[in-house]
Design an enzyme around this catalytic site. Structure first.
Site, mmCIF file in Angstrom:
data_model
loop_
_atom_site.group_PDB
_atom_site.id
_atom_site.type_symbol
_atom_site.label_atom_id
_atom_site.label_comp_id
_atom_site.label_asym_id
_atom_site.label_seq_id
_atom_site.Cartn_x
_atom_site.Cartn_y
_atom_site.Cartn_z
ATOM 1 N N GLU A 147 0.869 -1.131 -0.207
ATOM 2 C CA GLU A 147 0.100 0.033 -0.062
ATOM 3 C C GLU A 147 0.771 1.296 -0.171
ATOM 4 O O GLU A 147 0.325 2.183 -0.816
ATOM 5 C CB GLU A 147 -1.000 -0.098 1.405
ATOM 6 C CG GLU A 147 -1.976 -1.134 1.262
ATOM 7 C CD GLU A 147 -2.682 -1.154 -0.068
ATOM 8 O OE1 GLU A 147 -3.012 -0.334 -0.988
ATOM 9 O OE2 GLU A 147 -3.248 -2.409 -0.393
ATOM 10 N N HIS A 168 -12.764 -7.557 -5.631
ATOM 11 C CA HIS A 168 -12.453 -6.755 -6.793
ATOM 12 C C HIS A 168 -13.611 -6.782 -7.754
ATOM 13 O O HIS A 168 -13.703 -5.980 -8.991
ATOM 14 C CB HIS A 168 -11.232 -7.109 -7.484
ATOM 15 C CG HIS A 168 -10.077 -6.918 -6.594
ATOM 16 N ND1 HIS A 168 -9.856 -7.605 -5.593
ATOM 17 C CD2 HIS A 168 -9.110 -5.947 -6.588
ATOM 18 C CE1 HIS A 168 -8.485 -7.378 -4.800
ATOM 19 N NE2 HIS A 168 -7.983 -6.198 -5.257
HETATM 20 O O1 X8Z Z 1 -6.122 -5.933 -3.655
HETATM 21 C C1 X8Z Z 1 -4.719 -6.164 -3.289
HETATM 22 C C2 X8Z Z 1 -4.376 -4.971 -2.695
HETATM 23 C C3 X8Z Z 1 -4.927 -3.630 -2.858
HETATM 24 S S1 X8Z Z 1 -4.508 -3.054 -4.279
HETATM 25 C C4 X8Z Z 1 -4.233 -5.268 -1.205
HETATM 26 N N1 X8Z Z 1 -4.445 -7.221 -3.807
HETATM 27 C C5 X8Z Z 1 -4.879 -8.098 -4.534
HETATM 28 C C6 X8Z Z 1 -5.939 -9.044 -3.844
HETATM 29 O O2 X8Z Z 1 -5.697 -8.742 -2.526
HETATM 30 O O3 X8Z Z 1 -6.537 -9.637 -4.445
HETATM 31 C C7 X8Z Z 1 -2.663 -7.198 -3.726
HETATM 32 C C8 X8Z Z 1 -2.581 -8.656 -4.186
HETATM 33 C C9 X8Z Z 1 -3.619 -8.879 -5.233
HETATM 34 ZN ZN ZN Z 2 -2.437 -2.438 -4.692
#
Ligand code: X8Z
Ligand code: ZN
Length: 618
Positions: free
Chosen positions: A390, A517
């Protein structure tokens, strides 16, 4: 996560900023003109284009500030009101960008300086979920996003007996429990969070595709793929090329882990040559497997000699202290320390008295000094690394602050995701000793164990990083229909990850909705790219620091030379094609897994020895 995107509402893929002055009154956007191919449009001039760009940047700065403030408030204090206010602010920003992107077509045939042409191109690709021109539909799209985001944040699994688990509690059980029935139960419980989102997600896809079509794209996924300084089809081919580069390493790891899990849980639960059940890998999405490292640790080799979670616990580090380690890494390389407001305004721990979106994100509220992170930090190795991830976003945001607004973004979105991870690769035993967390650096014989621990996160993630947007690209293109959303999700997880759902799934489920996401509409291919890019950056920064030993033992902590190299890459933002930025930063012209394969080469040999005579693949 970054900038506007970090609002978790998926409005813009681009930079947006606001001056610390009060938001300006938006300049009126010129009415959309007929496309440049039309004969009726009056010939536009380069001067008009320059003025249009200046007005656009000023207008979007003001609206971005409002959207960021509302988005932050909604994510750190979930109520129906904050959700509604955030939806409204995101809509206002998205509609302004959409109007401007359409109006920019007027300059399609005007000869412009390269930087202005680039700005207009970026503007046209800036939206992650472009709103349709119809105002009611634009508002509906925004409301759908805000409501799915809030539902994810509020998500819980209430076990029989009444105890309710939020994502933090779910993650803890998935990470630490070795009770197959309990893991299965919690896995099923968390995935149920997705199901109610299905009709909203279906409608969201329709509306976003409508907006994308109005911009001249086949669908939203095609628009996402167009954002990489190369034709969209070439980008898909690049991703496939990278996957083929790393696939053998993943398959070796998969085979080894399957073998060890079969010993732990028995061949009836883990088949010797089939798919690994998704609930046994230490993570509710089976995306990173580091939490089950103790189950797969080499039997006949030296262990890593330490466990970072235990070191953090032993020192009783709190969330602020853990974050200070991350900040100190950057300042050791010559970066300025974080502003006081970062510490005042960030959410580092989960509040006890109200609901928040715990999924970690980094924010650039005003394009000036107001950077923040939002996390629910626990004293674990996983969160220690995520803090660096982060902060990588925040230091990137600060570095490109000097760029014009439309260039304030990562060279591509994979770069943004890779910076903090490249830094975190430097969390080696020697680094931990230097900063007083570890007393004795383990001998070289521990390298296999350390590399395996690292691969459980870095390598295991690769096919997940790839399949999430393979699914979404199919959803947006219509190849995957609502009638087979869940089946297609699992078909991809079977094919790429070699994992299977532990309980029967059907179209009554919507498992993608249980992954942050998807409701947040954050594109995911960036994380796949970042897994590859971070090793390229890391290797280059190690070389810059004068390091010449085996790659996996390098730490560029304290190297001002590496810091200067990193700063040069970050401050360019998105001002030129990422290929140029990559070349200046690494000497390489393409994204390439060579550095990652070099890092893991000793492990690959070891894995292949362990797998000899055993089934490999699925
Ligand atoms: O979403 C994230 C970060 C924030 S941009 C914590 N990541 C992905 C996830 O958690 O699915 C980092 C690794 C992949
Ligand atoms: Zn990130």
């Amino acid at each position: 996560m970054q900038r506007i995107l970090s609002a978790g509402l998926g409005v813009l893929a681009m930079a947006a900023a606001a001056a610390c002055a009060p938001p300006r009154t938006p300049a009126p956007a010129p009415a959309p003109q007929p496309a440049s191919t039309g004969t009726a449009a009056a010939a536009a001039t380069p001067g008009e284009a320059a003025e249009f760009i200046a007005q656009t940047e000023a207008e979007l700065r003001g609206l971005s500030l409002l959207a960021n403030q509302a988005g932050w408030t909604a994510a750190t204090f979930i109520t129906v009101d904050t959700e509604a206010m955030s939806a409204e602010a995101q809509k206002n920003l998205a509609v302004a960008v959409q109007v401007r992107a359409l109006a920019a077509r007027r300059f399609d045939d005007v000869a412009l300086p390269a930087d202005q042409r680039r700005k207009l191109n970026l503007l046209k690709l800036a939206l992650v979920a472009p709103p349709p021109g119809n105002p009611e539909e634009a508002a509906e799209l925004s409301r759908l996003q805000a409501s799915m985001g809030a539902d994810y944040g509020r998500g819980q699994y209430c076990r029989t007996g009444g105890e309710c688990l939020d994502i933090g509690a779910v993650a803890r059980i998935m990470a630490t429990s070795r009770n197959e029935a309990e893991l299965r139960d919690v896995w099923r419980g968390w995935n149920a969070v997705g199901a109610p989102m299905r009709p909203r997600y279906t409608r969201f896809v329709e509306l976003s595709n409508k907006g994308a079509a109005e911009l001249g794209h086949r669908d939203t996924g095609a628009m996402w793929r167009a954002g990489y300084d190369m034709p969209a089809d070439e980008f898909s081919a690049e991703v496939e090329r990278l996957w083929q580069q790393v696939r053998p390493l993943y398959v070796s790891l998969h085979a080894y882990v399957r073998q060890r899990l079969a010993q732990q849980y028995g061949p009836n639960v883990v088949p010797a040559n089939g798919l690994i059940p998704a609930h046994l890998l230490g993570n509710v999405w089976a995306q990173e497997w580091g939490n089950i490292y103790p189950l797969v640790a080499p039997r006949n080799a030296a262990g890593p000699g330490y466990d970072l979670t235990e070191l953090i616990e032993a020192k009783k580090l709190d969330a602020v202290q853990m974050t200070r380690f991350g900040e100190r890494f950057f300042t050791s390389m010559g970066f300025d320390s974080l502003p006081a407001t970062f510490w005042q305004r960030s959410q580092l721990v989960q509040p006890a008295d109200h609901e928040v979106v715990c999924h970690a994100s980094a924010w650039d509220i005003d394009d000036e000094q107001d950077v923040r992170i939002k996390m629910c930090i626990t004293p674990t190795a996983e969160d220690f690394v995520t803090i660096h991830h982060e902060l990588g976003h925040n230091f990137y945001q600060r570095a490109y602050r000097g760029q014009p607004m439309l260039f304030r973004n990562g060279a591509n979105d994979g770069f943004h995701e890779a910076i903090g991870d490249a830094v975190a690769l430097s969390i080696t035993p020697d680094y931990l000793r230097q900063v007083g967390l570890l007393n004795r650096v383990p001998p070289a014989a521990a390298d296999t164990a350390l590399l395996l621990r690292q691969a459980m996160d870095k390598v295991a993630f690769l096919p997940f990083g790839l399949m999430v947007d393979k699914w979404r690209w199919g959803v947006f293109s219509g190849e995957i229909t609502p009638a087979n959303y869940n089946a297609a999700w699992w078909e991809l997880r079977n094919r790429y990850q070699g994992i299977a759902a532990p309980v029967a799934r059907s179209e009554a489920d919507f498992d993608p909705g249980a992954k942050y996401h998807i409701p947040a509409n954050t594109p995911y291919m960036r994380y796949f790219l970042a897994r590859v890019l971070q090793f390229q950056f890391y290797r280059s920064l190690c070389r810059e620091a004068g390091y010449t030993g085996p790659l996996h033992r390098c730490s560029f902590y304290g190297s001002k030379a590496a810091g200067a190299k990193l700063q040069a890459m970050l401050e360019a933002g998105q001002s030129r094609p990422w290929q140029e930025t990559l070349y200046l930063a690494t000497g390489e012209r393409t994204m390439d897994a060579g550095a990652m394969l070099e890092y893991f080469a000793p492990l690959k040999e070891w894995l292949d020895r362990q797998n000899q005579g055993k089934p490999v693949g699925w």
